[in-house]
Write a protein that holds these residues in place. Structure first.
Motif, PDB file in Angstrom:
ATOM      1  N   SER A 219      -3.949  11.380   9.347  1.00  0.00           N
ATOM      2  CA  SER A 219      -4.750  12.233  10.229  1.00  0.00           C
ATOM      3  C   SER A 219      -3.893  13.201  11.031  1.00  0.00           C
ATOM      4  CB  SER A 219      -5.599  11.373  11.165  1.00  0.00           C
ATOM      5  OG  SER A 219      -4.809  10.395  11.793  1.00  0.00           O
ATOM      6  N   THR A 220      -2.695  12.802  11.422  1.00  0.00           N
ATOM      7  CA  THR A 220      -1.781  13.729  12.094  1.00  0.00           C
ATOM      8  C   THR A 220      -0.380  13.493  11.569  1.00  0.00           C
ATOM      9  OG1 THR A 220      -1.240  12.245  13.929  1.00  0.00           O
ATOM     10  CG2 THR A 220      -3.130  13.709  14.239  1.00  0.00           C
ATOM     11  N   GLN A 221       0.424  14.527  11.621  1.00  0.00           N
ATOM     12  CA  GLN A 221       1.772  14.428  11.075  1.00  0.00           C
ATOM     13  C   GLN A 221       2.711  15.278  11.922  1.00  0.00           C
ATOM     14  OE1 GLN A 221       1.773  13.883   6.755  1.00  0.00           O
ATOM     15  NE2 GLN A 221       3.320  15.489   6.651  1.00  0.00           N
ATOM     16  N   ALA A 222       3.733  14.667  12.499  1.00  0.00           N
ATOM     17  CA  ALA A 222       4.759  15.378  13.257  1.00  0.00           C
ATOM     18  C   ALA A 222       6.118  14.857  12.799  1.00  0.00           C
ATOM     19  CB  ALA A 222       4.569  15.145  14.751  1.00  0.00           C
ATOM     20  N   THR A 223       7.180  15.454  13.287  1.00  0.00           N
ATOM     21  CA  THR A 223       8.496  15.016  12.793  1.00  0.00           C
ATOM     22  C   THR A 223       8.855  13.636  13.316  1.00  0.00           C
ATOM     23  OG1 THR A 223       9.739  16.028  14.608  1.00  0.00           O
ATOM     24  CG2 THR A 223       9.296  17.401  12.673  1.00  0.00           C
ATOM     25  N   ALA A 224       8.241  13.215  14.416  1.00  0.00           N
ATOM     26  CA  ALA A 224       8.579  11.920  15.006  1.00  0.00           C
ATOM     27  C   ALA A 224       7.655  10.795  14.555  1.00  0.00           C
ATOM     28  CB  ALA A 224       8.541  12.011  16.537  1.00  0.00           C
ATOM     29  N   ASN A 225       6.478  11.141  14.056  1.00  0.00           N
ATOM     30  CA  ASN A 225       5.515  10.094  13.708  1.00  0.00           C
ATOM     31  C   ASN A 225       4.370  10.662  12.884  1.00  0.00           C
ATOM     32  OD1 ASN A 225       3.671  11.371  15.559  1.00  0.00           O
ATOM     33  ND2 ASN A 225       4.776  10.364  17.210  1.00  0.00           N
ATOM     34  N   TYR A 226       3.563   9.764  12.323  1.00  0.00           N
ATOM     35  CA  TYR A 226       2.329  10.178  11.666  1.00  0.00           C
ATOM     36  C   TYR A 226       1.274   9.104  11.863  1.00  0.00           C
ATOM     37  CZ  TYR A 226       3.859   7.254   7.682  1.00  0.00           C
ATOM     38  OH  TYR A 226       4.292   6.230   6.883  1.00  0.00           O
ATOM     39  N   SER A 227       0.026   9.535  11.821  1.00  0.00           N
ATOM     40  CA  SER A 227      -1.091   8.621  12.071  1.00  0.00           C
ATOM     41  C   SER A 227      -1.966   8.503  10.836  1.00  0.00           C
ATOM     42  CB  SER A 227      -1.954   9.148  13.230  1.00  0.00           C
ATOM     43  OG  SER A 227      -1.172   9.304  14.385  1.00  0.00           O
ATOM     44  N   GLU A 228      -2.570   7.339  10.701  1.00  0.00           N
ATOM     45  CA  GLU A 228      -3.435   7.092   9.539  1.00  0.00           C
ATOM     46  C   GLU A 228      -4.752   6.462   9.982  1.00  0.00           C
ATOM     47  OE1 GLU A 228      -0.158   6.078   6.124  1.00  0.00           O
ATOM     48  OE2 GLU A 228      -0.886   4.457   7.372  1.00  0.00           O
ATOM     49  N   GLU A 229      -5.764   6.663   9.162  1.00  0.00           N
ATOM     50  CA  GLU A 229      -7.057   6.041   9.415  1.00  0.00           C
ATOM     51  C   GLU A 229      -7.565   5.406   8.122  1.00  0.00           C
ATOM     52  OE1 GLU A 229      -9.750   8.689  11.434  1.00  0.00           O
ATOM     53  OE2 GLU A 229      -8.136   9.534  12.644  1.00  0.00           O
ATOM     54  N   THR A 230      -8.215   4.266   8.270  1.00  0.00           N
ATOM     55  CA  THR A 230      -8.691   3.508   7.110  1.00  0.00           C
ATOM     56  C   THR A 230     -10.189   3.269   7.218  1.00  0.00           C
ATOM     57  OG1 THR A 230      -6.584   2.340   7.167  1.00  0.00           O
ATOM     58  CG2 THR A 230      -8.285   1.426   5.754  1.00  0.00           C
TER      59      THR A 230
ATOM     60  N   ALA B  70     -23.777   4.505   2.487  1.00  0.00           N
ATOM     61  CA  ALA B  70     -22.870   5.631   2.215  1.00  0.00           C
ATOM     62  C   ALA B  70     -22.266   6.218   3.488  1.00  0.00           C
ATOM     63  CB  ALA B  70     -23.578   6.718   1.399  1.00  0.00           C
ATOM     64  N   GLU B  71     -22.056   5.340   4.452  1.00  0.00           N
ATOM     65  CA  GLU B  71     -21.393   5.775   5.698  1.00  0.00           C
ATOM     66  C   GLU B  71     -19.962   5.252   5.694  1.00  0.00           C
ATOM     67  OE1 GLU B  71     -25.316   5.237   8.559  1.00  0.00           O
ATOM     68  OE2 GLU B  71     -24.069   3.527   8.030  1.00  0.00           O
ATOM     69  N   LEU B  72     -19.063   6.055   6.256  1.00  0.00           N
ATOM     70  CA  LEU B  72     -17.678   5.607   6.385  1.00  0.00           C
ATOM     71  C   LEU B  72     -17.556   4.718   7.614  1.00  0.00           C
ATOM     72  CD1 LEU B  72     -15.627   8.829   5.541  1.00  0.00           C
ATOM     73  CD2 LEU B  72     -15.750   6.727   4.201  1.00  0.00           C
ATOM     74  N   VAL B  73     -17.001   3.540   7.414  1.00  0.00           N
ATOM     75  CA  VAL B  73     -16.854   2.581   8.506  1.00  0.00           C
ATOM     76  C   VAL B  73     -15.372   2.243   8.654  1.00  0.00           C
ATOM     77  CG1 VAL B  73     -17.507   0.309   9.372  1.00  0.00           C
ATOM     78  CG2 VAL B  73     -19.112   1.616   7.953  1.00  0.00           C
ATOM     79  N   ALA B  74     -14.859   2.395   9.858  1.00  0.00           N
ATOM     80  CA  ALA B  74     -13.448   2.082  10.096  1.00  0.00           C
ATOM     81  C   ALA B  74     -13.184   0.608   9.831  1.00  0.00           C
ATOM     82  CB  ALA B  74     -13.071   2.428  11.529  1.00  0.00           C
ATOM     83  N   GLU B  75     -12.026   0.329   9.233  1.00  0.00           N
ATOM     84  CA  GLU B  75     -11.740  -1.041   8.825  1.00  0.00           C
ATOM     85  C   GLU B  75     -10.260  -1.344   8.982  1.00  0.00           C
ATOM     86  OE1 GLU B  75     -12.746  -3.625   4.881  1.00  0.00           O
ATOM     87  OE2 GLU B  75     -11.645  -1.787   4.581  1.00  0.00           O
ATOM     88  N   ASP B  76      -9.951  -2.528   9.486  1.00  0.00           N
ATOM     89  CA  ASP B  76      -8.562  -2.975   9.583  1.00  0.00           C
ATOM     90  C   ASP B  76      -8.131  -3.599   8.268  1.00  0.00           C
ATOM     91  OD1 ASP B  76      -8.101  -2.315  12.300  1.00  0.00           O
ATOM     92  OD2 ASP B  76      -9.290  -4.054  12.902  1.00  0.00           O
ATOM     93  N   ARG B  77      -7.055  -3.103   7.736  1.00  0.00           N
ATOM     94  CA  ARG B  77      -6.476  -3.657   6.508  1.00  0.00           C
ATOM     95  C   ARG B  77      -4.962  -3.586   6.603  1.00  0.00           C
ATOM     96  NH1 ARG B  77      -9.261  -6.840   2.999  1.00  0.00           N
ATOM     97  NH2 ARG B  77     -11.429  -6.249   3.141  1.00  0.00           N
ATOM     98  N   GLN B  78      -4.309  -4.483   5.877  1.00  0.00           N
ATOM     99  CA  GLN B  78      -2.845  -4.416   5.840  1.00  0.00           C
ATOM    100  C   GLN B  78      -2.417  -3.080   5.221  1.00  0.00           C
ATOM    101  OE1 GLN B  78      -0.995  -7.912   4.280  1.00  0.00           O
ATOM    102  NE2 GLN B  78       1.023  -6.953   4.079  1.00  0.00           N
ATOM    103  N   ARG B  79      -1.493  -2.389   5.888  1.00  0.00           N
ATOM    104  CA  ARG B  79      -1.099  -1.037   5.461  1.00  0.00           C
ATOM    105  C   ARG B  79       0.275  -1.063   4.805  1.00  0.00           C
ATOM    106  NH1 ARG B  79      -3.533   2.978   8.769  1.00  0.00           N
ATOM    107  NH2 ARG B  79      -5.110   2.017  10.035  1.00  0.00           N
ATOM    108  N   LEU B  80       0.370  -0.299   3.733  1.00  0.00           N
ATOM    109  CA  LEU B  80       1.638  -0.122   3.027  1.00  0.00           C
ATOM    110  C   LEU B  80       1.874   1.373   2.957  1.00  0.00           C
ATOM    111  CD1 LEU B  80       0.571  -2.422   0.052  1.00  0.00           C
ATOM    112  CD2 LEU B  80       1.594  -3.165   2.201  1.00  0.00           C
ATOM    113  N   SER B  81       2.929   1.849   3.562  1.00  0.00           N
ATOM    114  CA  SER B  81       3.090   3.294   3.719  1.00  0.00           C
ATOM    115  C   SER B  81       4.532   3.729   3.474  1.00  0.00           C
ATOM    116  CB  SER B  81       2.667   3.663   5.151  1.00  0.00           C
ATOM    117  OG  SER B  81       2.571   5.052   5.293  1.00  0.00           O
ATOM    118  N   VAL B  82       4.667   4.902   2.852  1.00  0.00           N
ATOM    119  CA  VAL B  82       5.985   5.457   2.507  1.00  0.00           C
ATOM    120  C   VAL B  82       6.006   6.913   2.902  1.00  0.00           C
ATOM    121  CG1 VAL B  82       7.574   5.982   0.612  1.00  0.00           C
ATOM    122  CG2 VAL B  82       6.216   3.897   0.534  1.00  0.00           C
ATOM    123  N   ALA B  83       7.172   7.400   3.360  1.00  0.00           N
ATOM    124  CA  ALA B  83       7.307   8.817   3.684  1.00  0.00           C
ATOM    125  C   ALA B  83       8.486   9.417   2.894  1.00  0.00           C
ATOM    126  CB  ALA B  83       7.557   9.011   5.178  1.00  0.00           C
ATOM    127  N   HIS B  84       8.202  10.542   2.243  1.00  0.00           N
ATOM    128  CA  HIS B  84       9.227  11.296   1.503  1.00  0.00           C
ATOM    129  C   HIS B  84       9.391  12.671   2.160  1.00  0.00           C
ATOM    130  CE1 HIS B  84       9.716   8.888  -2.285  1.00  0.00           C
ATOM    131  NE2 HIS B  84       8.565   8.417  -1.886  1.00  0.00           N
TER     132      HIS B  84
END
Lengths: 130, 159
Positions: free
Chosen positions: A94-105, A112-126
């Motif tokens: 959702s946001t991306q800066a040089t110091a950090n980035y944010s994600e939404e799940t 057919a509605e999007l519902v926020a959900e907690d899940r284990q996150r696996l993330s990589v930055a290149h």
């Protein structure tokens, strides 16, 4: 303790040609992160200083070594190891800066509605480091 | 305890590679709860175990002021990319910290400055350091979590 060090500008195969090591350095992931589904802990990581739980399904990753610019690429997944259903799920940056980035799940419910959900996150930055 | 090599001038990323190979991660029980907007729920900063290992080891992480300088650069309207990344690599690394000092450093690195600089300027603290066990046990109402109105800014709220 001294650091072992191999310095090389090129890697050369006996028959398949050579490769500038800059491609290896630039192409490597610069950070990765595996966070618990409840946002309460970080399982393991590299080049991350902390994880901020910002709400249900939301979180932010902070780099120890900042990225050089905000045009880096992140790839993230959620781990579906428990309570899995056939609902469609999505995780996006959702946001991306040089110091950090944010994600939404989210998952897509029967209406057919999007519902926020907690899940284990696996993330990589290149990308390029500062 | 393994000795940290002399790292000043070594790329920070290379230092982190060394740390990943030589240090065990340290899971801290501390959590930082803060509010940076009245319209949003409280946020919870979780220290990274590998970062915490670096902080406790010493000689790896740059002074936190380096991150502030980079943040200033990024805040400029014409920012395209960092040109002072060398501050991360060439500034003398900080010495070993206690876990509490590391948390303070992390707050000043990863929480918004307006939160920690003015954490006690309102009717209740904008920021609280607590233990993991002090957080709510379930996340059913996660988006409604707020720092308690009962906390005062003139007393130590976490020890």
């Amino acid at each position: 303790m001294a650091l072992g060090k191999i310095k090389a500008d090129t890697l050369e195969h006996s028959t398949a040609g050579s490769l500038d090591t800059q491609f290896v350095v630039n192409g490597s992931a610069k950070a990765w992160h595996n966070a618990a589904s409840n946002g309460a802990s970080v399982n393991d990581s590299f080049n991350m200083s902390g994880y901020t739980d910002t709400g249900t399904g939301n979180g932010a990753h902070s780099f120890t070594n900042n990225m050089g610019n905000a045009n880096y690429a992140t790839m993230s997944k959620i781990l579906m190891n428990s309570g899995a259903t056939t609902a469609h799920r999505t995780i996006y940056t959702s946001t991306q800066a040089t110091a950090n980035y944010s994600e939404e799940t989210f998952y897509l419910n029967a209406a057919a509605e999007l519902v926020a959900e907690d899940r284990q996150r696996l993330s990589v930055a290149h990308g390029d480091l500062a | 305890m393994i000795n940290t090599p002399e790292f000043q001038g070594t790329h920070l990323w290379d230092r982190l590679c060394w740390a990943k190979e030589n240090l065990d991660g340290v899971q801290s029980d501390y959590r930082v709860v803060y509010e940076d907007s009245v319209d949003e729920c409280a946020k919870i900063l979780v220290p990274d175990p590998n970062w915490m290992a670096c902080a406790l080891q010493g000689g790896i992480l740059p002074p936190v002021q380096v991150y502030w300088e980079l943040a200033k650069d990024e805040a400029k309207p014409d920012f395209k990319k960092h040109t002072r990344g060398y501050l991360l690599h060439n500034t003398e690394p900080v010495e070993a910290m206690t876990e509490e000092q590391a948390i303070e450093y992390l707050i000043m690195k990863d929480c918004p400055q307006h939160v920690w600089r003015e954490w006690d300027s309102g009717n209740k603290p904008k920021l609280v350091i607590c233990r993991k066990e002090q957080l709510p046990a379930t996340r059913e109402w996660r988006n409604a979590w707020k720092i308690s109105e009962d906390l005062a800014t003139d007393e130590t709220v976490a020890a």
